[in-house]
Design an enzyme around this catalytic site. Structure first.
Site, PDB file in Angstrom:
ATOM      1  N   HIS A 197      57.193 110.583  46.635  1.00 17.65           N
ATOM      2  CA  HIS A 197      57.475 111.530  47.736  1.00 17.65           C
ATOM      3  C   HIS A 197      57.464 112.933  47.118  1.00 17.65           C
ATOM      4  O   HIS A 197      56.477 113.332  46.500  1.00 17.65           O
ATOM      5  CB  HIS A 197      58.811 111.106  48.348  1.00 17.65           C
ATOM      6  CG  HIS A 197      59.193 111.782  49.623  1.00 17.65           C
ATOM      7  ND1 HIS A 197      58.333 112.512  50.388  1.00 17.65           N
ATOM      8  CD2 HIS A 197      60.400 111.834  50.292  1.00 17.65           C
ATOM      9  CE1 HIS A 197      58.964 112.983  51.453  1.00 17.65           C
ATOM     10  NE2 HIS A 197      60.222 112.585  51.412  1.00 17.65           N
ATOM     11  N   HIS A 228      47.924 109.629  51.268  1.00 14.93           N
ATOM     12  CA  HIS A 228      49.041 109.845  52.177  1.00 14.93           C
ATOM     13  C   HIS A 228      49.112 108.691  53.168  1.00 14.93           C
ATOM     14  O   HIS A 228      48.078 108.175  53.578  1.00 14.93           O
ATOM     15  CB  HIS A 228      48.858 111.164  52.943  1.00 14.93           C
ATOM     16  CG  HIS A 228      50.137 111.688  53.481  1.00 14.93           C
ATOM     17  ND1 HIS A 228      50.657 111.262  54.679  1.00 14.93           N
ATOM     18  CD2 HIS A 228      51.024 112.570  52.965  1.00 14.93           C
ATOM     19  CE1 HIS A 228      51.803 111.881  54.873  1.00 14.93           C
ATOM     20  NE2 HIS A 228      52.058 112.671  53.853  1.00 14.93           N
ATOM     21  N   ASP A 250      51.273 118.086  47.737  1.00 12.44           N
ATOM     22  CA  ASP A 250      51.801 118.245  46.382  1.00 12.44           C
ATOM     23  C   ASP A 250      50.727 118.563  45.347  1.00 12.44           C
ATOM     24  O   ASP A 250      51.060 118.884  44.207  1.00 12.44           O
ATOM     25  CB  ASP A 250      52.536 116.966  45.958  1.00 12.44           C
ATOM     26  CG  ASP A 250      53.799 116.753  46.777  1.00 12.44           C
ATOM     27  OD1 ASP A 250      54.464 117.765  47.062  1.00 12.44           O
ATOM     28  OD2 ASP A 250      54.105 115.610  47.130  1.00 12.44           O
TER      29      ASP A 250
HETATM   30  N1  CMC Z   1      45.759 107.220  43.571  1.00 13.59           N
HETATM   31  C1  CMC Z   1      45.039 106.090  43.521  1.00 13.59           C
HETATM   32  N2  CMC Z   1      45.023 105.171  44.494  1.00 13.59           N
HETATM   33  C2  CMC Z   1      45.769 105.400  45.581  1.00 13.59           C
HETATM   34  C3  CMC Z   1      46.537 106.552  45.714  1.00 13.59           C
HETATM   35  C4  CMC Z   1      46.521 107.480  44.656  1.00 13.59           C
HETATM   36  N3  CMC Z   1      47.228 108.595  44.709  1.00 13.59           N
HETATM   37  N4  CMC Z   1      47.181 106.526  46.901  1.00 13.59           N
HETATM   38  C5  CMC Z   1      46.836 105.382  47.483  1.00 13.59           C
HETATM   39  N5  CMC Z   1      45.985 104.692  46.691  1.00 13.59           N
HETATM   40  C6  CMC Z   1      45.343 103.408  46.985  1.00 13.59           C
HETATM   41  C7  CMC Z   1      46.279 102.265  46.625  1.00 13.59           C
HETATM   42  O1  CMC Z   1      46.097 101.871  45.287  1.00 13.59           O
HETATM   43  C8  CMC Z   1      45.860 101.228  47.617  1.00 13.59           C
HETATM   44  O2  CMC Z   1      44.656 100.632  47.162  1.00 13.59           O
HETATM   45  P1  CMC Z   1      44.360  99.076  47.408  1.00 13.59           P
HETATM   46  O3  CMC Z   1      44.189  98.966  48.893  1.00 13.59           O
HETATM   47  O4  CMC Z   1      43.106  98.849  46.651  1.00 13.59           O
HETATM   48  O5  CMC Z   1      45.544  98.341  46.879  1.00 13.59           O
HETATM   49  C9  CMC Z   1      45.531 102.030  48.862  1.00 13.59           C
HETATM   50  O6  CMC Z   1      45.163 103.327  48.403  1.00 13.59           O
HETATM   51  C10 CMC Z   1      46.703 102.151  49.820  1.00 13.59           C
HETATM   52  O7  CMC Z   1      47.834 102.540  49.061  1.00 13.59           O
HETATM   53  P2  CMC Z   1      49.347 102.351  49.587  1.00 13.59           P
HETATM   54  O8  CMC Z   1      50.270 102.566  48.440  1.00 13.59           O
HETATM   55  O9  CMC Z   1      49.508 101.115  50.382  1.00 13.59           O
HETATM   56  O10 CMC Z   1      49.428 103.525  50.598  1.00 13.59           O
HETATM   57  P3  CMC Z   1      50.728 104.227  51.080  1.00 13.59           P
HETATM   58  O11 CMC Z   1      50.483 104.596  52.479  1.00 13.59           O
HETATM   59  O12 CMC Z   1      51.972 103.473  50.802  1.00 13.59           O
HETATM   60  O13 CMC Z   1      50.680 105.479  50.083  1.00 13.59           O
HETATM   61  C11 CMC Z   1      51.470 107.303  48.954  1.00 13.59           C
HETATM   62  C12 CMC Z   1      51.123 106.708  50.319  1.00 13.59           C
HETATM   63  C13 CMC Z   1      51.723 108.790  49.167  1.00 13.59           C
HETATM   64  C14 CMC Z   1      52.744 106.650  48.435  1.00 13.59           C
HETATM   65  C15 CMC Z   1      50.296 107.101  47.959  1.00 13.59           C
HETATM   66  O14 CMC Z   1      49.120 107.676  48.451  1.00 13.59           O
HETATM   67  C16 CMC Z   1      50.626 107.590  46.555  1.00 13.59           C
HETATM   68  O15 CMC Z   1      51.260 106.874  45.781  1.00 13.59           O
HETATM   69  N6  CMC Z   1      50.193 108.862  46.221  1.00 13.59           N
HETATM   70  C17 CMC Z   1      50.559 109.443  44.946  1.00 13.59           C
HETATM   71  C18 CMC Z   1      51.939 110.054  45.033  1.00 13.59           C
HETATM   72  C19 CMC Z   1      51.936 111.306  45.883  1.00 13.59           C
HETATM   73  O16 CMC Z   1      51.083 112.166  45.753  1.00 13.59           O
HETATM   74  N7  CMC Z   1      52.965 111.423  46.753  1.00 13.59           N
HETATM   75  C20 CMC Z   1      53.131 112.566  47.616  1.00 13.59           C
HETATM   76  C21 CMC Z   1      52.878 112.226  49.050  1.00 13.59           C
HETATM   77  S1  CMC Z   1      52.661 113.632  50.133  1.00 13.59           S
HETATM   78  C22 CMC Z   1      54.107 114.492  50.120  1.00 13.59           C
HETATM   79  C23 CMC Z   1      55.333 113.740  50.418  1.00 13.59           C
HETATM   80  O17 CMC Z   1      55.421 113.032  51.405  1.00 13.59           O
HETATM   81  O18 CMC Z   1      56.242 113.858  49.630  1.00 13.59           O
END
Ligand code: CMC
Length: 416
Positions: free
Chosen positions: A257, A296, A352
C-alpha cells in the site's frame, strides 16, 4: 513556475482522456438496494462495503473523482485546504467558509508539548516514521478530553484537528529522528508550506510549496483502499477517531500500500542507471518479485495521479540535476515494465512510482515518503469514517471455514 506546473497537469489530463476515450462512460449512479449480491474474490476483490458520495475511481477510464470533481481539475485549480473541506463537507467552500476552515487548521496545528516530549524520548534514527506517527496520534488521543465523544459533530472536530496535526507530527518526527528540535508551525504558511517548513526548519520556496500541495491533493482520497477501509472498520465499532486513524496509519505503512513509495526509491537506487534496467527487470521476473510502484487492484488504465506526478518528477529533477539519473532510470523502468506487463496484465505505474522521485528531488529523505502519504490521506480516512458514522453499522464480514469441525481433544501427555 506555478504556471508551468499547471500546464503539465493540463497536458496530463488531455493525454488521460485521449487514451481512454474508447472505454464506455459509467452509467448514472442510482440508489443501491441492500443486500447486494456480489462475487467476492480473494482480498475482498469486488466486495461492496458501503455506498459513498465522497470519491469515485474508475479503473478502466483512469478516473479519480472527489465529490464529483476530477483530480486533474483539483490538482490544477484547488489547494489541499479546499480539497479537505470538499471531502469533509461535500461541497467546495465559499470564501468565508474556506477562511474559517483555514483559521481552524492554523489554530489546531499546534500540538501539546507532552506529545513532543514523548516522541523525543522514544524516537531514534532507526524508528520508522510511520510507527512514530502512530505513536504520536495515539498520544494526541490520550490528551484530548473530547476523544471519546463519538457523535458526528465531535468526531468532525477531531478530524479537522487530525488533518492539521498529522503534518505537525510528521514534521517533528522528521527532525527528532535526526536529533533536531521540532519547530513551530507558521501561521502565514499554507498547509503544504507548513509541512515542508516543519520538516526542514526553513520557509519553502514557492515551487516546492506548490508541488507539495499538488501531491497532497492527489493522495487525499482513493476509494476503499486498505487504510481507508481499516480506519472505517475500527470507527464502525464506535471506537474513537484517534484509534481509527492509528489503525489506518498501520495499514498504510505496508509495502503493498503506501509503503510502496519508499520501496520504489530503494529499487531505483539499486538499479543505479537506465542501462541496468533490462537486466534488473529480468532478474526480478525470474525471482518472481514485484516491481514496486506498478499495478493496482482498481486501475487497469494509467493511474491519473502518476500521469501528473511523472511530468512533475521531470520538472523537479531538471531543477535539481543531482537526481536526473534517478528520473532517467524511472522512465526506462516504466518503458520496460509496460512493454512486458502492460498489455498482458494491465500493469502500469501507480501513484507511488513517481512520487518518490519528486520528493527526493525536493530534498526529502526516503523514510518520510509514506508519512507524506498519511499527511494527505488523513482527509479521506476521516471524511469516509464520518460519512459512515452518520448511518453506522458495525463492519462484520464472515469467512468460509475450511478446517475440521469434530476434532477429538487429546490430553497433552497422549499427543505424539
Ligand atoms: N509487479 C509484478 N507483477 C505484478 C505486480 C507488480 N507490481 N502487480 C501485480 N502483478 C501481477 C501478479 O504477480 C499477478 O500475476 P499472476 O496473475 O501471474 O499471478 C497479477 O499481476 C495480479 O496480481 P494481484 O496481486 O492479484 O493483484 P492485486 O490486485 O492484489 O494487486 C497490488 C494490487 C497493488 C497489491 C499489486 O499490483 C502490487 O503488489 N504492486 C506493487 C506494490 C505497489 O506498488 N503498491 C502500491 C499500490 S497503489 C497505492 C496504494 O494504494 O497505496
Amino acid at each position: 513556475m506555478s504556471k508551468e506546473v499547471n500546464e503539465l497537469i493540463k497536458q496530463a489530463a488531455i493525454k488521460a482522456k485521449q487514451e481512454t476515450d474508447d472505454e464506455p462512460e459509467p452509467g448514472l449512479t442510482s440508489e443501491i438496494e441492500w443486500p447486494v449480491e456480489v462475487k467476492i474474490g480473494r482480498g475482498l476483490e469486488g466486495a461492496i462495503a458501503t455506498t459513498t458520495k465522497i470519491g469515485y475511481v474508475n479503473g478502466a477510464k483512469g478516473w479519480l473523482v472527489y465529490q464529483g470533481y476530477n483530480c486533474f481539475d483539483l490538482a490544477e485549480k484547488s489547494n489541499f485546504e479546499e480539497t479537505c473541506y470538499l471531502l469533509l463537507f461535500g461541497k467546495l467552500p465559499t470564501d468565508k467558509e474556506l477562511r474559517d476552515f483555514t483559521e481552524k487548521l492554523t489554530e489546531y496545528r499546534h500540538i501539546p508539548e507532552a506529545t513532543l516530549d514523548v516522541l523525543q524520548k522514544v524516537v531514534t534514527p532507526e524508528t520508522h516514521p510511520m510507527s512514530a506517527l502512530a505513536t504520536g496520534v495515539s498520544i494526541l488521543g490520550n490528551l484530548d478530553s473530547t476523544a471519546d465523544d463519538t457523535s458526528v459533530e465531535a468526531e468532525t472536530d477531531v478530524s479537522i484537528k487530525l488533518i492539521a496535526q498529522l503534518a505537525t507530527l510528521a514534521g517533528a518526527i522528521a527532525r527528532i529522528r535526526h536529533g533536531k528540535d521540532p519547530v513551530d508551525p507558521d501561521p502565514e504558511l499554507s498547509h503544504a508550506g507548513n509541512f515542508l517548513s516543519l520538516m526542514t526548519g526553513q520557509k519553502p520556496d514557492e515551487v516546492l510549496e506548490r508541488i507539495m500541495d499538488v501531491a497532497l491533493i492527489l493522495h487525499a482520497d482513493h476509494g476503499m483502499n486498505a487504510s481507508t477501509f481499516t480506519t472505517m472498520v475500527v470507527n464502525s465499532s464506535l471506537s474513537d477517531m484517534y484509534s481509527s486513524v492509528v489503525a489506518g496509519i498501520g495499514s498504510l505503512k505496508g509495502p503493498l500500500h503506501g509503503g510502496a513509495n519508499e520501496r520504489v526509491l530503494y529499487d531505483l537506487q539499486e538499479i543505479g542507471s537506465a542501462d541496468n534496467v533490462e537486466s534488473w527487470f529480468k532478474e526480478v521476473r525470474e525471482t518472481k518479485r514485484r516491481v514496486m510502484g506498478f499495478g493496482h487492484r482498481v486501475y487497469k488504465a494509467y493511474d491519473p495521479r502518476a500521469r501528473i506526478l511523472g511530468p512533475i518528477a521531470k520538472l523537479m529533477t531538471d531543477r535539481n540535476p543531482k537526481f536526473k539519473r534517478l528520473y532517467e532510470t524511472a522512465i526506462k523502468l516504466e518503458e520496460v515494465v509496460t512493454r512486458e506487463l502492460g498489455a498482458e496484465k494491465k500493469i502500469f505505474p501507480n501513484v507511488d512510482f513517481y512520487s518518490g522521485t519528486v520528493y527526493r528531488a525536493m530534498g526529502i529523505e526516503i523514510a518520510m515518503f509514506t508519512p507524506i502519504f498519511a499527511v494527505s490521506r488523513i482527509a479521506g480516512w476521516t471524511a469516509r469514517a464520518l460519512e459512515y458514522l452518520a448511518d453506522n453499522r458495525l463492519f462484520r464480514p464472515r469467512a468460509v471455514y475450511t478446517g475440521p469441525i469434530k476434532a477429538e481433544y487429546v490430553p497433552i501427555d497422549k499427543r505424539s
